[in-house]
Motif scaffolding. Sequence first.
Motif, short mmCIF file in Angstrom:
data_model
loop_
_atom_site.label_atom_id
_atom_site.label_comp_id
_atom_site.label_asym_id
_atom_site.label_seq_id
_atom_site.Cartn_x
_atom_site.Cartn_y
_atom_site.Cartn_z
N CYS A 15 0.84 -1.20 0.00
CA CYS A 15 0.00 0.00 0.00
C CYS A 15 0.87 1.25 0.00
N ALA A 16 1.93 1.23 0.79
CA ALA A 16 2.84 2.38 0.84
C ALA A 16 3.51 2.61 -0.51
N ALA A 17 3.89 1.53 -1.18
CA ALA A 17 4.53 1.67 -2.49
C ALA A 17 3.57 2.27 -3.50
N LEU A 18 2.32 1.84 -3.44
CA LEU A 18 1.33 2.35 -4.39
C LEU A 18 0.97 3.81 -4.11
N LEU A 19 1.09 4.24 -2.86
CA LEU A 19 0.71 5.61 -2.49
C LEU A 19 1.89 6.56 -2.46
N ARG A 20 3.08 6.09 -2.79
CA ARG A 20 4.24 6.98 -2.78
C ARG A 20 4.00 8.14 -3.76
N ILE A 21 4.24 9.36 -3.31
CA ILE A 21 3.98 10.54 -4.13
C ILE A 21 5.15 10.84 -5.04
N GLY A 22 6.35 10.75 -4.53
CA GLY A 22 7.53 10.98 -5.35
C GLY A 22 7.95 12.44 -5.36
N VAL A 23 9.23 12.64 -5.63
CA VAL A 23 9.80 13.99 -5.66
C VAL A 23 9.12 14.79 -6.76
N GLY A 24 8.63 15.96 -6.40
CA GLY A 24 7.96 16.81 -7.37
C GLY A 24 6.52 16.42 -7.63
N GLY A 25 6.03 15.38 -6.95
CA GLY A 25 4.65 14.96 -7.14
C GLY A 25 3.67 15.96 -6.56
N ASP A 73 6.90 12.03 3.71
CA ASP A 73 8.04 11.97 2.80
C ASP A 73 8.08 13.15 1.84
N VAL A 74 6.91 13.64 1.44
CA VAL A 74 6.86 14.71 0.44
C VAL A 74 6.93 16.10 1.08
N THR A 75 6.82 16.16 2.41
CA THR A 75 6.91 17.45 3.11
C THR A 75 7.94 17.34 4.23
N PRO A 76 9.22 17.23 3.90
CA PRO A 76 10.25 17.12 4.93
C PRO A 76 10.35 18.40 5.74
N ASP A 77 11.01 18.30 6.90
CA ASP A 77 11.21 19.48 7.74
C ASP A 77 11.95 20.56 6.95
N GLN A 78 11.47 21.77 7.07
CA GLN A 78 12.10 22.86 6.34
C GLN A 78 11.99 24.15 7.14
N VAL A 84 0.39 16.79 -4.50
CA VAL A 84 -0.49 16.23 -3.48
C VAL A 84 -1.95 16.33 -3.91
N VAL A 85 -2.31 17.39 -4.62
CA VAL A 85 -3.70 17.57 -5.03
C VAL A 85 -4.14 16.43 -5.94
N GLY A 86 -3.35 16.15 -6.97
CA GLY A 86 -3.69 15.06 -7.87
C GLY A 86 -3.67 13.72 -7.17
N TRP A 87 -2.70 13.52 -6.29
CA TRP A 87 -2.59 12.29 -5.50
C TRP A 87 -3.85 12.08 -4.67
N TRP A 88 -4.33 13.14 -4.04
CA TRP A 88 -5.51 13.02 -3.19
C TRP A 88 -6.78 12.80 -4.01
N GLY A 137 3.89 24.52 -9.21
CA GLY A 137 2.93 23.57 -9.76
C GLY A 137 3.59 22.24 -9.96
N GLY A 138 3.11 21.24 -9.22
CA GLY A 138 3.66 19.89 -9.36
C GLY A 138 2.77 19.06 -10.25
N ARG A 139 3.10 17.79 -10.34
CA ARG A 139 2.26 16.90 -11.10
C ARG A 139 2.17 15.58 -10.36
N PHE A 140 1.07 14.92 -10.52
CA PHE A 140 0.91 13.63 -9.84
C PHE A 140 1.66 12.57 -10.63
N LEU A 141 2.60 11.93 -9.95
CA LEU A 141 3.42 10.94 -10.65
C LEU A 141 2.69 9.62 -10.68
N GLY A 142 1.79 9.46 -11.62
CA GLY A 142 1.03 8.23 -11.72
C GLY A 142 1.36 7.48 -12.95
#
Length: 319
Positions: A124-134, A178-183, A136-140, A314-319
């Motif tokens: 499930c985690a592998a399928l839901l991985r967003i990826g660098v530059g992914g 993973d997609v929102t690391p501490d900054q 979140v809106v499209g993912w959700w 503007g990112g893109r959903f890495l699907g």
Amino acid sequence: MAEDEQAAHLAPALTVAAVARRLGVAPATLRTWDRRYGLGPSEHPAGSHRRYGAEDLARLLVMRRLTIDGVAPGEAARIALATEVSGGSLLDAVPDRVAVPVPSASRTPGPVVDAALAGDGDGCAALLRIGVGGDVVGWWTALVEPALEALSRRTVIDRPGADAETVLRSAALGALRDVTPDQETTGQPVVLVLVPSGAPRPLLAHALAAALVQHGVDARVVGGPLSGRHAVELVAMTRAGALVTVSQQQAPDLAPVARLAEDRPEVPHFVMVPDPAAELLPLGRSVHRARTFTGLLHEVLAALGESVGASSHGGRFLG
């Protein structure tokens, strides 16, 4: 030596528990792979339970690596079963990284629901991985929300401690972390995402906060008991530029919304609740109702104005 290489050199005739420890998966996951896909133990010593041999382990390593790479469990199992593992070393049969493209079908809600129902947290985690530059809106909107809706329509009978929604939620929260690391957030506009008292934090709240972070906003999810007075104090303490209240309950406690509208009318407050709860909203100059995830995000960003313009992307959903 890498963990997978160590596992590959193990002697044959391993128990379910031993293989699970070495692959880093739950024994229940191995049993599911056996029941659903035929990736089970093939050796059956006299007087004992079936055990995993060297070839069984090699195929499981292929299965494991493919699911980590985001391949749907069913497709990963098909490839693992078709992999030639007889003859030669196990390291030859299981390369460091299996070069198989992620099928587009693996990034749809169906495989996510299947993995959650199987208790396969890693898959499930592998399928839901967003990826660098992914994005979140499209993912959700294209993956997670439809998967949650599909799961809510399923009637399941689980063993104690098994919960498909918890598997999906944990995987999704991990992807958002993973997609929102501490900054560094100094100088960024602050948005508080509030959840009414007594209501569980919906996954929507975390997804919205992550989407706002991607646009250069210091978004924080507030949980736990929250009175009107406490909410006003939090706004003053954080100097929030906007507020969001989200709830999936039909009759949430919206008293803090009214208190904030009275004491802090200069702070725009966006609320996303089901239709029955909307009748309780003190709509006005500072309180606005949002009906969709995308609309809510855009309204918050518009309220913050130019303060996020330089940081948004503007990112893109890495699907």
